[in-house]
Design a protein around this motif. Sequence first.
Motif, PDB file in Angstrom:
ATOM      1  N   ASP A  28       0.857  -1.181   0.000  1.00 14.81           N
ATOM      2  CA  ASP A  28       0.000   0.000   0.000  1.00 14.81           C
ATOM      3  C   ASP A  28       0.900   1.241   0.000  1.00 14.81           C
ATOM      4  N   ASP A  30       1.320   3.999   1.683  1.00 12.58           N
ATOM      5  CA  ASP A  30       1.968   4.499   2.903  1.00 12.58           C
ATOM      6  C   ASP A  30       3.125   3.604   3.329  1.00 12.58           C
ATOM      7  N   THR A  31       2.861   2.310   3.391  1.00  9.79           N
ATOM      8  CA  THR A  31       3.903   1.373   3.812  1.00  9.79           C
ATOM      9  C   THR A  31       5.044   1.372   2.804  1.00  9.79           C
ATOM     10  N   ALA A 116       3.737   3.548  11.824  1.00  7.37           N
ATOM     11  CA  ALA A 116       4.030   3.335  10.406  1.00  7.37           C
ATOM     12  C   ALA A 116       5.297   2.502  10.231  1.00  7.37           C
ATOM     13  N   LEU A 119       4.522  -1.158  11.177  1.00  4.80           N
ATOM     14  CA  LEU A 119       3.779  -1.823  10.106  1.00  4.80           C
ATOM     15  C   LEU A 119       4.655  -2.097   8.893  1.00  4.80           C
ATOM     16  N   ASP A 122       6.541  -5.182   9.590  1.00  8.39           N
ATOM     17  CA  ASP A 122       5.634  -6.322   9.416  1.00  8.39           C
ATOM     18  C   ASP A 122       5.455  -6.651   7.934  1.00  8.39           C
ATOM     19  N   ALA A 123       5.248  -5.595   7.149  1.00  7.50           N
ATOM     20  CA  ALA A 123       4.966  -5.792   5.725  1.00  7.50           C
ATOM     21  C   ALA A 123       6.174  -6.404   5.009  1.00  7.50           C
TER      22      ALA A 123
END
Lengths: 336, 336
Positions: A28, A30-31, A116, A119, A122-123
């Motif tokens: 996405d 943002d990530t 952020a 995440l 994580d991503a």
Amino acid sequence: MTATIPSALATAQEFVDPELRKVLSRLDPDTRRVSEYHFGWINADGAPETRSGKALRPALVMLSAQGGGGDYGGALPAAAAVELVHNFSLLHDDLMDGDLSRRHRPTAWTVFGRSAALLAGDALLALSTDMLLEDPSPQAVDAARSLSTAISRLIAGQAADLDFEQRMDVTLDECRTMVAGKTGALLGCSASIGALFVGAPRQAVEQLDAFGRELGMAFQLVDDLLGLWGDPDVTGKPVLSDLRSRKKSFPVVHAMTSGTAAGFRLRELYAQPDPLDEGQLGEAAELVDKAGSREWTQNECERRLTSARRHLELADCGTATEGLTELADYILRRQR
Amino acid sequence: MTATIPSALATAQEFVDPELRKVLSRLDPDTRRVSEYHFGWINADGAPETRSGKALRPALVMLSAQGGGGDYGGALPAAAAVELVHNFSLLHDDLMDGDLSRRHRPTAWTVFGRSAALLAGDALLALSTDMLLEDPSPQAVDAARSLSTAISRLIAGQAADLDFEQRMDVTLDECRTMVAGKTGALLGCSASIGALFVGAPRQAVEQLDAFGRELGMAFQLVDDLLGLWGDPDVTGKPVLSDLRSRKKSFPVVHAMTSGTAAGFRLRELYAQPDPLDEGQLGEAAELVDKAGSREWTQNECERRLTSARRHLELADCGTATEGLTELADYILRRQR
């Protein structure tokens, strides 16, 4: 002194960066932005930058593929996956340690916020598994297994490192186990997953794994020296940063468990509740030296590299041996 | 009203808990303690407790295995893996949201610190992949792929949720996409991975996935209603907690984009820089109701459940259909 950067690092980067950029484009927006900033491809405003990290792990993967009898680029998805995992761990480490800068730039969490950055880590972790499980190569699943095991060990190492912060009785053996997880597991995986991916014999894969794990130990020992005596302009970290955060690094733990007067005084400094002032930081660094722990760390590092080279010989990597040796030497000689 | 808890949840818990306990025992002691606390098996001092969470996702996995023509316990590793991923996301969510309590207990990060909770989440995520990739079942790798894809979607959904916090122009469509990731992906995976694991036909797996995704939407719609009007004694969250944190939940976004006077006033409240006081929180909840958004959310939820039931019929799950229907009904009727 700054050692000459081996050409293998630049070459690996040329191969792996387009692969990484492609896979990051699936995130996405943002990530993706946080990740691309972290990789050093864009600045905080989104404008392009020159990448700041070194592609050490991808270089290992690709030389490992070559050494295992495949093409240099034959394990590219594994090279990208390993780099994703490495950067997952950096993003989360910086958060946990509250580090403000990495590679001479503000850390991602200071720019985009804690959530952020968490995440994004994580991503990247999730993407690394996705990549390998989607790959049609016959050995991709074995590679995914190898990486998955390394990830669990890496996290266990990080947990031990965190635990050390609360404890004054850390032993050298515990320190070794922690570093074997935190640094050794992923370097062992990096050095062997390429060979695994191209279908090399099990014996070669295992020797390369051992090579990488020993290299990981050496790497951490050098890092620990740099964390005490490294030049901030070169390391990108504040001077004596490891003492400031009272890290239980190899030289510190060696000194504390040395039974020397210097070690005893170092314990006292580490045990005091208030932050260490500049004078105490300087004193602590001197105490590590006086306890013989700077020298011990240098020698331990040489021993680990000798062991790494022995495993590398046994892996029988043909023309890739030279590149892997060069990388190993580079790790030791980064700065002293 | 509290709905009767379907027996499938208790049964699934009896099956999956020993499997989870076994796999958690592989973690380092610190991470294990945080994880076991989070699962509700021990209290902050390490003494045993009665588990507080509901095994909704494992129940879906196991009924899915049965519905796909296998044994009820035929996809146990997948049931455990899915539960690990769910709890990874809870641990990290609680950190990001700064939530103080979950399931009527202090959240893990408030007890063990932010870093320990972050690492425990990482460890559960890594374990979930380990488990499936280590399993010798022929479909275990397919199951790992399915889970890996769901994880990436889940993280993208979390990122969108985070992004919504900074924005006042979130649309209902964006909200749907976010929830499809954050809640739908893992429920779709839970409802289909069991069938996949036991080798069910692709058509059944796909219908079950769609069933689970629609169920996920319904689940979130109910959660959003509970986040506004749920009884704190039952939900374990403070009253009006979603408004307090200015969450862009379905009912809130519906109201804000409703073009009504109530929606306009709600926007004003959400846009003000200071925290909302108790009076404003009560007003905001009334505005959502006045804008017709409470009713819309209830209806949307029913629509999603009708769609879920249709997919379930097409999946042709034999005797498992009843259990899956019961779970779906339970999700809707938890509390209103």
